[in-house]
Design a protein around this motif. Sequence first.
Motif, PDB file in Angstrom:
ATOM      1  N   ARG A 264       0.857  -1.194   0.000  1.00 15.82           N
ATOM      2  CA  ARG A 264       0.000   0.000   0.000  1.00 15.82           C
ATOM      3  C   ARG A 264       0.888   1.237   0.000  1.00 15.82           C
ATOM      4  N   ASP A 265       0.475   2.247  -0.738  1.00 13.77           N
ATOM      5  CA  ASP A 265       1.288   3.457  -0.822  1.00 13.77           C
ATOM      6  C   ASP A 265       1.465   4.126   0.535  1.00 13.77           C
ATOM      7  N   ASP A 266       0.421   4.154   1.366  1.00 10.06           N
ATOM      8  CA  ASP A 266       0.548   4.850   2.645  1.00 10.06           C
ATOM      9  C   ASP A 266       1.604   4.214   3.529  1.00 10.06           C
ATOM     10  N   ARG A 268       4.136   2.131   2.339  1.00  7.12           N
ATOM     11  CA  ARG A 268       5.438   2.201   1.666  1.00  7.12           C
ATOM     12  C   ARG A 268       6.021   3.611   1.744  1.00  7.12           C
ATOM     13  N   ASP A 269       5.171   4.622   1.825  1.00  7.19           N
ATOM     14  CA  ASP A 269       5.663   5.985   2.031  1.00  7.19           C
ATOM     15  C   ASP A 269       6.488   6.080   3.309  1.00  7.19           C
ATOM     16  N   ASN A 275       8.933   6.196  -2.237  1.00 10.12           N
ATOM     17  CA  ASN A 275       7.611   5.890  -2.777  1.00 10.12           C
ATOM     18  C   ASN A 275       6.755   7.143  -2.916  1.00 10.12           C
ATOM     19  N   LYS A 276       7.040   8.174  -2.115  1.00 15.25           N
ATOM     20  CA  LYS A 276       6.283   9.430  -2.242  1.00 15.25           C
ATOM     21  C   LYS A 276       6.532  10.075  -3.613  1.00 15.25           C
ATOM     22  N   TYR A 278       7.858   8.147  -6.379  1.00 16.08           N
ATOM     23  CA  TYR A 278       7.541   7.140  -7.394  1.00 16.08           C
ATOM     24  C   TYR A 278       6.653   6.076  -6.748  1.00 16.08           C
ATOM     25  N   PRO A 279       5.329   6.288  -6.712  1.00 19.45           N
ATOM     26  CA  PRO A 279       4.434   5.353  -6.020  1.00 19.45           C
ATOM     27  C   PRO A 279       4.343   3.999  -6.711  1.00 19.45           C
ATOM     28  N   LEU A 280       3.655   3.100  -6.040  1.00 26.39           N
ATOM     29  CA  LEU A 280       3.611   1.708  -6.479  1.00 26.39           C
ATOM     30  C   LEU A 280       3.136   1.546  -7.924  1.00 26.39           C
ATOM     31  N   GLU A 281       2.127   2.279  -8.320  1.00 26.11           N
ATOM     32  CA  GLU A 281       1.611   2.127  -9.677  1.00 26.11           C
ATOM     33  C   GLU A 281       2.689   2.426 -10.716  1.00 26.11           C
ATOM     34  N   GLU A 282       3.460   3.486 -10.508  1.00 28.53           N
ATOM     35  CA  GLU A 282       4.528   3.834 -11.447  1.00 28.53           C
ATOM     36  C   GLU A 282       5.658   2.814 -11.391  1.00 28.53           C
TER      37      GLU A 282
END
Length: 403
Positions: A264-266, A268-269, A275-276, A278-282
């Motif tokens: 989850r981005d929150d 992984r941030d 990740n902030k 280059y988030p997971l989707e990218e």
Amino acid sequence: MSATTDPNIMNQPVLPPMPQPERRSLLGLSRDNVGQALREIGVPEKQVRMRVGQLWHWLYVRGVQQFSDMANVSRDLRTALEQNFEIARPEIVEEQISVDGTRKWLFRFPPRGAGRPVEIETVYIPEEGRGTLCVSSQVGCTLTCTFCHTGTQRLVRNLTEGEIVGQILTAREKLGDFPDIDTPAGAIVPSEGRLVSNVVMMGMGEPLYNFDNVKQALAVASDGDGLSLSKRRITLSTSGVVPMIGRTGDEMGVMLAISLHAVRDDLRDVLVPINKKYPLEELLAACRTYPGLSNARRITFEYVMLKGVNDSLADARELVRLLKGIPAKINLIPFNPWPGTEYECSDWDQIERFADLVNEAGYASPIRTPRGRDIFAACGQLKSESERMKKGDRLALAAAVAS
């Protein structure tokens, strides 16, 4: 009056000796750059290619450390090389050997603008059928991953291509992996074949923030007439520098590992702050288009197991969903403690349940057994000794390893 008592001479100021120009290191240079260096000291053009081949052989096949040992190079050229260049490897400050055979070296390099000599750690992990060398690319790190000890040390500077290659050369020498060098008595090493068979750029630093030097060093490591490591036995691990991932495949052609650790981005941030940006989707989109990706050349996703943080079965199911369609394997890494961390390793039963679910989905998901914990050489534990001592970690280290 004698010359020794002449007041005009006695009163002359004593001038400090002229500083000697710094000799350029030949380690890690491309063949073209070695050739250009030879031209600059007067080697005739018609001899350059032959001389480059000789130097390459002595440095990377024979593993010599002195120009004087290059027997088929003329004396005059050896003298010129000695006057203008160096092939010095890193200074070994300390070598530690774990009860499981893991070896860790503390290496020291010149300042090169850092103000004082710098230190990094390199780790050798012997296993059945292979020996893996974990190589550093930077002194310190900028990424501040919260579960990683290296992330608590500020970035001092990038390592040069020669300093990266020097780690491999020194490890091979200390293990007896060059001709005419014996393996140390009692060393735990593969029973046959190359003692350093695999290289992973998973030591200190983010390799893709030192792209050019890492690229050149790995080109030397994979040169068929030199260190001759297969690109399938070289793995570069990144925390997710998305714009450089495609270039890594195109220009280096090595195996890729992603330091993932959260689904989850929150979360992984927090765990992996890049990740902030280059988030997971990218990140996963870049992985899907990685050059050369196939079932034979899978991406490894590294996932550290943190108790009560990212180790639920819901996390495991989401991990499977995220990686759908990507030829991948997942390395589950039990968290390795270090002084001052607030994280704990997941319970072993929970790690096994997590692994079972991922394996059932068709992903090879070995649990990476902790190696070298007793010498602070396991994943996420590397840090230069001066930084560790500066923080007064020695007693806390003993307590962390014992826990």
